[in-house]
Design a protein around this motif. Structure first.
Motif, PDB file in Angstrom:
ATOM      1  N   HIS A 116     -38.722 -28.458  43.038  1.00  0.00           N
ATOM      2  CA  HIS A 116     -39.270 -27.131  42.759  1.00  0.00           C
ATOM      3  C   HIS A 116     -39.149 -26.853  41.255  1.00  0.00           C
ATOM      4  CE1 HIS A 116     -39.440 -22.712  42.649  1.00  0.00           C
ATOM      5  NE2 HIS A 116     -40.102 -22.788  43.781  1.00  0.00           N
ATOM      6  N   PRO A 117     -40.082 -26.091  40.663  1.00  0.00           N
ATOM      7  CA  PRO A 117     -39.997 -25.792  39.226  1.00  0.00           C
ATOM      8  C   PRO A 117     -38.664 -25.184  38.790  1.00  0.00           C
ATOM      9  CG  PRO A 117     -42.158 -25.204  40.046  1.00  0.00           C
ATOM     10  CD  PRO A 117     -41.352 -25.610  41.242  1.00  0.00           C
ATOM     11  N   LEU A 118     -38.069 -24.340  39.621  1.00  0.00           N
ATOM     12  CA  LEU A 118     -36.777 -23.767  39.250  1.00  0.00           C
ATOM     13  C   LEU A 118     -35.696 -24.836  39.226  1.00  0.00           C
ATOM     14  CD1 LEU A 118     -35.130 -21.275  38.487  1.00  0.00           C
ATOM     15  CD2 LEU A 118     -34.732 -20.877  40.935  1.00  0.00           C
ATOM     16  N   ASP A 119     -35.724 -25.761  40.184  1.00  0.00           N
ATOM     17  CA  ASP A 119     -34.781 -26.881  40.176  1.00  0.00           C
ATOM     18  C   ASP A 119     -34.922 -27.676  38.878  1.00  0.00           C
ATOM     19  OD1 ASP A 119     -34.181 -26.126  42.769  1.00  0.00           O
ATOM     20  OD2 ASP A 119     -35.406 -27.688  43.693  1.00  0.00           O
ATOM     21  N   LYS A 120     -36.158 -27.929  38.490  1.00  0.00           N
ATOM     22  CA  LYS A 120     -36.405 -28.701  37.278  1.00  0.00           C
ATOM     23  C   LYS A 120     -35.867 -27.993  36.044  1.00  0.00           C
ATOM     24  CE  LYS A 120     -40.677 -30.937  38.924  1.00  0.00           C
ATOM     25  NZ  LYS A 120     -42.116 -31.134  38.636  1.00  0.00           N
ATOM     26  N   ALA A 121     -36.120 -26.692  35.962  1.00  0.00           N
ATOM     27  CA  ALA A 121     -35.653 -25.929  34.797  1.00  0.00           C
ATOM     28  C   ALA A 121     -34.124 -25.948  34.715  1.00  0.00           C
ATOM     29  CB  ALA A 121     -36.167 -24.488  34.879  1.00  0.00           C
TER      30      ALA A 121
ATOM     31  N   ASP B 175     -39.497 -19.113  34.002  1.00  0.00           N
ATOM     32  CA  ASP B 175     -40.088 -20.317  34.591  1.00  0.00           C
ATOM     33  C   ASP B 175     -40.398 -20.116  36.067  1.00  0.00           C
ATOM     34  OD1 ASP B 175     -40.073 -21.717  32.226  1.00  0.00           O
ATOM     35  OD2 ASP B 175     -38.132 -22.652  32.582  1.00  0.00           O
ATOM     36  N   MET B 176     -39.543 -19.381  36.761  1.00  0.00           N
ATOM     37  CA  MET B 176     -39.810 -19.074  38.168  1.00  0.00           C
ATOM     38  C   MET B 176     -41.097 -18.261  38.290  1.00  0.00           C
ATOM     39  SD  MET B 176     -38.442 -19.417  41.255  1.00  0.00           S
ATOM     40  CE  MET B 176     -38.172 -18.619  42.842  1.00  0.00           C
ATOM     41  N   PHE B 177     -41.250 -17.307  37.383  1.00  0.00           N
ATOM     42  CA  PHE B 177     -42.444 -16.460  37.400  1.00  0.00           C
ATOM     43  C   PHE B 177     -43.706 -17.270  37.075  1.00  0.00           C
ATOM     44  CE2 PHE B 177     -45.345 -14.017  34.590  1.00  0.00           C
ATOM     45  CZ  PHE B 177     -45.939 -13.237  35.562  1.00  0.00           C
ATOM     46  N   LEU B 178     -43.606 -18.135  36.054  1.00  0.00           N
ATOM     47  CA  LEU B 178     -44.783 -18.866  35.589  1.00  0.00           C
ATOM     48  C   LEU B 178     -45.156 -20.035  36.490  1.00  0.00           C
ATOM     49  CD1 LEU B 178     -44.106 -18.997  31.738  1.00  0.00           C
ATOM     50  CD2 LEU B 178     -45.769 -17.573  32.930  1.00  0.00           C
ATOM     51  N   HIS B 179     -44.133 -20.689  37.067  1.00  0.00           N
ATOM     52  CA  HIS B 179     -44.408 -21.959  37.749  1.00  0.00           C
ATOM     53  C   HIS B 179     -43.978 -22.006  39.207  1.00  0.00           C
ATOM     54  CE1 HIS B 179     -45.167 -23.479  33.702  1.00  0.00           C
ATOM     55  NE2 HIS B 179     -43.978 -23.051  33.337  1.00  0.00           N
ATOM     56  N   GLY B 180     -43.109 -21.085  39.627  1.00  0.00           N
ATOM     57  CA  GLY B 180     -42.535 -21.238  40.958  1.00  0.00           C
ATOM     58  C   GLY B 180     -42.809 -20.115  41.929  1.00  0.00           C
ATOM     59  N   MET B 181     -43.553 -19.089  41.511  1.00  0.00           N
ATOM     60  CA  MET B 181     -43.827 -17.952  42.397  1.00  0.00           C
ATOM     61  C   MET B 181     -45.265 -18.031  42.898  1.00  0.00           C
ATOM     62  SD  MET B 181     -41.039 -16.113  42.527  1.00  0.00           S
ATOM     63  CE  MET B 181     -41.478 -14.432  42.946  1.00  0.00           C
ATOM     64  N   GLU B 182     -45.412 -18.045  44.186  1.00  0.00           N
ATOM     65  CA  GLU B 182     -46.744 -18.089  44.778  1.00  0.00           C
ATOM     66  C   GLU B 182     -47.056 -16.745  45.433  1.00  0.00           C
ATOM     67  OE1 GLU B 182     -46.866 -21.308  47.491  1.00  0.00           O
ATOM     68  OE2 GLU B 182     -46.489 -22.839  45.958  1.00  0.00           O
ATOM     69  N   GLY B 183     -48.291 -16.324  45.305  1.00  0.00           N
ATOM     70  CA  GLY B 183     -48.735 -15.132  46.009  1.00  0.00           C
ATOM     71  C   GLY B 183     -48.371 -13.819  45.359  1.00  0.00           C
ATOM     72  N   LEU B 184     -48.001 -13.832  44.071  1.00  0.00           N
ATOM     73  CA  LEU B 184     -47.707 -12.568  43.389  1.00  0.00           C
ATOM     74  C   LEU B 184     -49.010 -11.821  43.112  1.00  0.00           C
ATOM     75  CD1 LEU B 184     -45.042 -13.211  40.589  1.00  0.00           C
ATOM     76  CD2 LEU B 184     -44.747 -11.942  42.695  1.00  0.00           C
ATOM     77  N   ASP B 185     -49.035 -10.532  43.438  1.00  0.00           N
ATOM     78  CA  ASP B 185     -50.213  -9.762  43.067  1.00  0.00           C
ATOM     79  C   ASP B 185     -50.046  -9.260  41.630  1.00  0.00           C
ATOM     80  OD1 ASP B 185     -48.595  -7.424  43.083  1.00  0.00           O
ATOM     81  OD2 ASP B 185     -49.055  -7.059  45.195  1.00  0.00           O
ATOM     82  N   ALA B 186     -51.079  -8.637  41.095  1.00  0.00           N
ATOM     83  CA  ALA B 186     -51.074  -8.225  39.689  1.00  0.00           C
ATOM     84  C   ALA B 186     -49.958  -7.235  39.390  1.00  0.00           C
ATOM     85  CB  ALA B 186     -52.430  -7.621  39.330  1.00  0.00           C
TER      86      ALA B 186
END
Length: 669
Positions: free
Chosen positions: A488-493, A390-401
């Motif tokens: 934050h999405p991680l808090d929600k999860a 969930d952190m990867f899908l909804h809570g991480m900003e600016g990840l490159d490929a």
């Protein structure tokens, strides 16, 4: 740590039967084999009973409950432990309060008389469930601890409120009948429960962090439910971002204090020890705080893929602990499956619950009553693979490929054994949960993803009754939007997991119910609410840093943990599924033949026998994908569990069984 029971009549003149109260205590004798007591004063219409496990104040005459205090105004019975109670006793004594025992339990009625219930709850620290009756106010309070570590069930009949530490305690009352609830049945088959509900019609749980205030007037009950605590993650506007060392030191300080408080007992205290950093951290801190070596209890499975004993041994050696390893094989786990369901009173997806029941049995056989455990760490510090997803899908900003690919690879490789259980096999979206949370947390997806299988498993009449039922919507309705909005999405999860899987699974069939089955108290230090409230302030990016979960906890415990543990990724702790071992699979089939044959399924009217046979054939087919087999294994365990619930609680007269048990124990009044 004990078992409590009570009956509140709708009129004061309605007498509460003494023997029924004692029977209710007798049916949960396993929770409190050291003593019992009951109290039902005349013309009050209220009675409580108590089965005692002696841990604090071993004097049986002084420590017996229920307490009948303040000139008979207060009746009080408690299950659990209050920590830091000596300080509170000292303060109350200085104010003129007189204590009749050395028990931690007695602080509650004294606090209540001075402060009232709402203010009293702010002072209580620990795991607890209790009933308190105030005769002057003609009011019964039922209260459960903040995370739901201790259970508390209740129901309403025509004339009574009946409550107790276990469902069977409530069913021991002659007016309460065991009926499998259709909605409860559906949730038993998909693992995840609706907060506050059970498998049985009309039998409820007091939810974690909640209080029921029950008053009566003119033969009617008025029931008010109040939430007194919840896991409150700050919004981005409220959150302060301090340097890493502040959070690392804060976790170390709060966890050490929580461990030190939980080492307080008048009996020896041990630790559960697996190969994860949670139990290893607890053992390390307990060893540092204790003058004597700690006894460490480890489960070892006969499967290299699932066994963590060797890693646990490294930690035991590092701390000088006396390690005690219980080796379990496939035969033993399913041989004890039925007994486990009698105690869990709900279905289980994996025989880890059986393994933990057998471990608590072993702990008692070597004369230990108390262990510290690592439950709650993953909830506070984002340890489960679903949180990383969930952190990867909804809570991480600016990840490159490249970073995104590395995240996905790490997650799938390290947790491939659990796809279909701890991680979803396929994406499942609940519109109602999406509306409430913003997305469907990955921790719920594996179980909600079983909904289609569950519908096909239902008896056709029940299937038709539930044709429009959406389990995700029922769960969403029980989630408090105030603690989800703007988080934050991680808090929600994490919040959703805490409100569903922590209470309904980890602290139930993975905790209290299988521990107390053998009169053993488990103390989860991570679920100290002072630590939890601090953990909520930790920025999400420090709970999960890059692909490393529980970053802050790892850093806080770095000096205690061997390198292999410090660097190890989270490995979900579960027993090998039945399909991975032919002997275990044959044991499962044998139990189906005995308790869930086609004839028995049709007789019970709950499960479709034809579809059960279809699932059995799929499980034995070499063409069925591995993730599907993990999911089917869980569902088959649930089917067997449903039939055992029917066998234990519907087919039997529990009130008569409780009466017979009281006679055997000599608990006759």
């Amino acid at each position: 740590m004990c078992g409590i029971a009570g009956i509140f009549a709708n009129r004061p003149e309605r007498e509460v039967d003494s023997q029924v109260l004692v029977n209710m205590a007798a049916i949960m004798h396993h929770r409190g084999p050291d003593n019992y007591g009951y109290c039902n004063p005349k013309d009050v219409g209220m009675g409580m009973s108590h089965a005692r496990l002696s841990i604090i104040d071993l004097n049986e005459s002084r420590g017996r409950q229920p307490f009948f205090l303040h000139g008979g105004q207060i009746i009080f019975a408690h299950n659990g432990e209050f920590y830091d109670y000596q300080r509170l006793r000292g303060e109350l004594t200085a104010l003129g309060e007189h204590f009749e025992t050395k028990s931690d339990s007695e602080i509650v009625p004294h606090l209540y008389m001075r402060l009232g219930m709402e203010e009293t709850l702010k002072h209580l620290r620990g795991e607890f469930a209790f009933g308190l009756f105030d005769e002057l106010q003609d009011t019964l309070y039922l209260v459960r601890d903040r995370f739901g570590i201790k259970p508390l069930y209740w129901t309403q009949t025509d004339n009574h409120i009946v409550f107790g530490s276990e469902v069977k305690t409530v069913l021991a009352h002659p007016e309460v009948n065991a009926v499998i609830d259709s909605h409860g049945l559906f949730h038993q088959l998909i693992q995840v429960m609706v907060p506050g509900r059970t498998a049985f019609k009309g039998v409820h749980q007091v939810e974690p962090g909640h209080m029921l205030k029950i008053t009566r007037k003119d033969g009617r009950f008025n029931i008010e439910t109040t939430k007194y605590w919840d896991m409150d993650f700050p919004t981005p506007q409220q959150r302060q971002r301090l340097d890493d060392e502040y959070y690392i030191e804060g976790v170390r300080k709060h966890l050490l204090e929580a461990v030190q408080l939980r080492l307080n007992a008048d009996v020896p205290v041990g630790c559960y020890l697996s190969g994860g950093i949670d139990s290893c951290a607890i053992l390390g801190l307990a060893s540092a705080a204790s003058q004597d070596p700690i006894r460490a209890f480890t489960i070892s499975f006969d499967s290299d893929e699932y066994d963590e004993a060797s890693i646990a041994t490294e930690m035991a050696r590092a701390t000088g602990a006396e390690q005690d390893i219980l080796k379990l094989n496939a035969d033993l786990l399913y041989d004890n499956f039925s007994r486990t369901i009698w105690h869990t009173e709900r279905t289980i997806y994996n025989t880890l619950a059986v393994a933990k029941l057998m471990m608590s049995q072993h702990v008692r056989h070597v004369d230990y009553k108390v262990v510290l455990t690592g439950e709650g760490s993953d909830e506070l510090f984002a340890g489960y693979p679903a949180f990383r997803k969930d952190m990867f899908l909804h809570g991480m900003e600016g990840l490159d490929a490249e970073q995104a690919a590395e995240w996905q690879r790490t997650l799938s490789e390290s947790n491939k054994l659990f796809q279909g259980a701890m991680l979803p096999k396929d994406e499942y979206v609940s519109e109602k949960i999406n509306d409430k949370v913003g997305f469907t947390p990955s921790c719920l997806q594996p179980w909600l993803g079983c909904s289609d299988l569950a519908r096909q498993l239902l008896n056709p009449e029940i299937r038709d009754e539930l044709k429009d039922y959406e389990p995700g919507a029922a769960i969403a309705d029980r989630l408090d939007e105030r603690y989800l909005k703007d988080r934050h999405p991680l808090d929600k999860a994490q919040y959703v997991w805490i409100k569903t899987m922590l209470e309904g699974q980890i602290l139930t069939w993975g905790g209290d119910r299988v521990d107390m089955a053998n009169s053993m108290e488990a103390r989860p230090a991570f679920l100290d609410h002072h630590l939890a409230e601090f953990a909520a302030t930790i920025p999400p990016q420090l709970r999960i840093r890059g692909s490393k979960e529980k970053y802050v906890l790892r850093e806080a415990m770095k000096g205690l943990l061997p390198t292999v543990l410090y660097e190890r990724q989270k490995f979900a702790f579960m027993a090998p599924p039945a399909h991975t071992d032919l002997k275990k699979w044959n044991k499962l089939k044998s139990l189906f033949k005995r308790h869930a044959s086609a004839d028995k399924l049709k007789e019970a009217g709950l499960i479709d026998a034809d579809f059960v046979q279809t699932l059995m054939e799929r499980q034995e087919s070499p063409d069925t994908p591995a993730a599907d087999k993990v999911q089917i294994d869980a569902v088959l365990n649930h089917v067997l569990g449903v039939m055992l619930l029917h066998h234990h609680f519907v087919d039997q007269d529990i009130s008569q069984l409780a009466h017979d048990r009281a006679q055997e124990l000599g608990w006759v009044v």
